[in-house]
Design a protein around this motif. Structure first.
Motif, PDB file in Angstrom:
ATOM      1  N   ALA A 104       0.826  -1.215   0.000  1.00 54.85           N
ATOM      2  CA  ALA A 104       0.000   0.000   0.000  1.00 54.85           C
ATOM      3  C   ALA A 104       0.857   1.261   0.000  1.00 54.85           C
ATOM      4  CB  ALA A 104      -0.923  -0.013   1.220  1.00 54.85           C
ATOM      5  N   MET A 108       0.929   4.092  -2.924  1.00 52.24           N
ATOM      6  CA  MET A 108       0.421   5.407  -2.559  1.00 52.24           C
ATOM      7  C   MET A 108       1.365   6.525  -2.999  1.00 52.24           C
ATOM      8  SD  MET A 108      -1.004   6.462   1.208  1.00 52.24           S
ATOM      9  CE  MET A 108      -1.341   4.730   1.513  1.00 52.24           C
ATOM     10  N   LEU A 127      -6.313   2.805  -1.060  1.00 52.44           N
ATOM     11  CA  LEU A 127      -4.952   2.518  -0.604  1.00 52.44           C
ATOM     12  C   LEU A 127      -4.806   2.788   0.888  1.00 52.44           C
ATOM     13  CD1 LEU A 127      -2.829   3.920  -3.577  1.00 52.44           C
ATOM     14  CD2 LEU A 127      -3.235   1.525  -2.980  1.00 52.44           C
ATOM     15  N   TYR A 131      -3.579   0.083   3.606  1.00 51.72           N
ATOM     16  CA  TYR A 131      -2.463   0.474   4.472  1.00 51.72           C
ATOM     17  C   TYR A 131      -2.824   0.282   5.945  1.00 51.72           C
ATOM     18  CZ  TYR A 131       0.492   3.734   7.126  1.00 51.72           C
ATOM     19  OH  TYR A 131       1.308   4.310   8.071  1.00 51.72           O
TER      20      TYR A 131
END
Length: 516
Positions: A104, A108, A127, A131
């Motif tokens: 993630a 990102m 995302l 995360y």
């Protein structure tokens, strides 16, 4: 019949201990997630500057995601308490969590801007969801696994010293890396800046996770899981009764959540830019200052852990919260009365020396107090086992994280709202902006004011925290008696079964029927 003692098995003794390297390396599990926490301080600049999302949009999303983050804690805690694998209870969660985090985090900072403008916000939210799941998995293990690492009152504080040193080093050298090396190489928050930062942080986090897994390998075994014979299956409806009943958990949650709320402001890059880059006129100072105060900060940390070993974690947390609140209060007053640029370390004088001493004390405390809290969570978990007979470290850790994250989720939203109020609605302040009255007060409140408030609330909460050093000795003594009683009963039953095999089979069958 004597029960054979396995290597590293201290089940019949009052305390079980860990090797020093195990404590040190397992503390890296927290550092592995703190790297991402530090890196996420830059996501606002990437999302607003590279991807083109509005400042308040990014700040609101981050705040809402932190609320979602708190909701994931009970789920992960529930999973941990019910996990039993050949690789243990904690190691699988650590590894899976870090892999999710890596994926993630890299996406990102590297691909968000490649999506069409009308899709960027949705992709950013997705995302963030991914995360947070990985982050919660790995951080919950840091707290929950303290119970298996060691329960010795002089060893538990040692985790604090390693964690505080690693955290302080991370934020010190990380700031130098970001403000001097990367900024010197790229000149501003460019796309290349974020690519290099994200790849570096991901690689270091993966390495630290591997070392942490190695550290807990020999401790992630059932004989260290509290009173193994009375371990219970948890249910979601059990969370509220545990929080409602456990005063120690309530007070620790309140203390730690306010400390975390305050510390997060100090570590936000927007605050660093306003405080050092605009007020003091030198953003590189944010990294340089960290190097200068590293040694005095380490002295604070070593002294703090020594104090905790001798007088208990509760008294140490109170003492150092006082030191942090007093130092930052004096510094706040001085910076209101005098020109902030006079405090810069290039202008050596009484004010710059005062800044060096007072700010280094506050920064050291901001690293030390969260590190003291982590082994205190293990104390609370043991206290729950002592009070109710249930070993539920995942639930205790999840309850702690739930409230902690719910409170700290306000940080990005508050910062976004404050800078929007002073005219930065579309982008955050950068080092090229001129100082205004609005920037001055927002920088002072976020960098110094909120930490002071957090420490004061922590001091008040600890007045009602029941787990003194003496109380924890009583808790461990009682847990040890209960465990030995269970083991003696089991050994007696095995001896009787060995003397009369037919009876043992018959009793074993009855036991199996009752379990079914």
């Amino acid at each position: 019949m004597a029960r054979p003692k396995l290597e590293g098995d201290f089940s019949r003794e009052k305390y079980h201990v860990a090797k020093l390297w195990q404590i040190a390396f397992f503390a890296l599990n927290n550092t592995a997630t703190n790297i991402f926490l530090f890196g996420m301080g830059f996501v606002t600049y990437y999302a607003a500057g590279i991807a083109g999302l509005a400042v308040m949009t990014v700040s609101t999303i981050l705040a809402l995601m932190r609320v979602f983050d708190s909701i994931t804690d009970p789920i992960i805690g529930f999973i941990i308490d019910r996990t039993e694998t050949k690789l243990g209870k904690f190691r699988p969660i650590m590894v899976i969590g870090n892999l999710i985090l890596l994926t993630a985090f890299l996406l990102m900072f590297n691909v968000l801007h490649l999506f069409p403008e009308n899709m960027q916000m949705m992709v950013f939210i997705v995302l963030q969801f991914i995360y947070i799941i990985g982050y919660t998995m790995q951080t919950t293990v840091t707290r929950a696994a303290q119970t298996v690492l060691t329960n010795h009152p002089r060893q538990r504080p040692l985790f604090s010293i390693f964690d505080a040193v690693f955290t302080l080093s991370l934020f010190t050298f990380g700031q130098v890396y970001a403000s001097q090396y990367l900024m010197g190489r790229y000149g501003d928050f460019t796309y290349g800046y974020f690519v290099e930062l994200s790849l570096t942080f991901a690689a270091v986090s993966a390495l630290f996770t591997v070392l942490a897994v190695i550290a807990i390998w020999g401790k992630d075994r059932k004989e260290f899981y509290g009173i193994e014979e009375v371990n219970v299956r948890t249910r979601f409806r059990d969370y509220w009764p545990v929080l409602k009943r456990n005063r120690a958990l309530q007070m620790l949650v309140l203390s730690a959540a306010t400390d975390k709320f305050a510390a997060m402001f100090m570590n936000q890059q927007v605050v660093q830019v306003m405080f050092f880059g605009i007020l003091m006129g030198n953003f590189a100072l944010s990294g340089q200052f960290g190097l200068i105060v590293l040694v005095p900060s380490l002295i604070f940390i070593f002294f703090g852990v020594r104090y905790a070993q001798n007088l208990g974690l509760r008294r140490a947390l109170v003492l150092f919260s006082y030191i942090g609140a007093i130092s930052f209060s004096i510094l706040f007053i001085l910076m209101v009365l005098f020109d902030p640029e006079e405090f810069a370390l290039g202008n050596w004088g009484v004010l710059s020396i005062a800044f060096l001493i007072l700010y280094s004390a506050g920064r050291a405390i901001s690293s030390l107090t969260p590190s003291i809290v982590i082994p205190m969570i293990a104390d609370v978990s043991d206290y729950e086992t002592y009070s109710s007979g249930r070993y539920i470290p995942g639930m205790i850790s999840a309850l702690f994280s739930f409230v902690d994250k719910l409170v700290s989720s306000l940080t990005p939203f508050v910062i976004g709202a404050l800078v929007a109020l002073i005219g930065f609605g579309d982008e955050f302040p950068t080092v090229t902006d001129e100082m205004t009255t609005g920037i001055f007060w927002v920088a002072m409140i976020t960098a110094l004011g909120f930490p002071i408030a957090g420490w004061v609330i922590s001091i008040i909460a600890m007045r009602f925290y029941p787990l003194t050093k003496e109380k924890m000795a009583e808790v461990q003594e009682e847990l040890n008696k209960t465990k030995n009683f269970i083991l003696d009963a089991r050994d007696k039953k095995r001896a009787e079964a060995a003397a009369d095999p037919g009876r043992g089979i018959e009793e074993g069958s009855e036991d199996d029927d009752s379990r079914r």
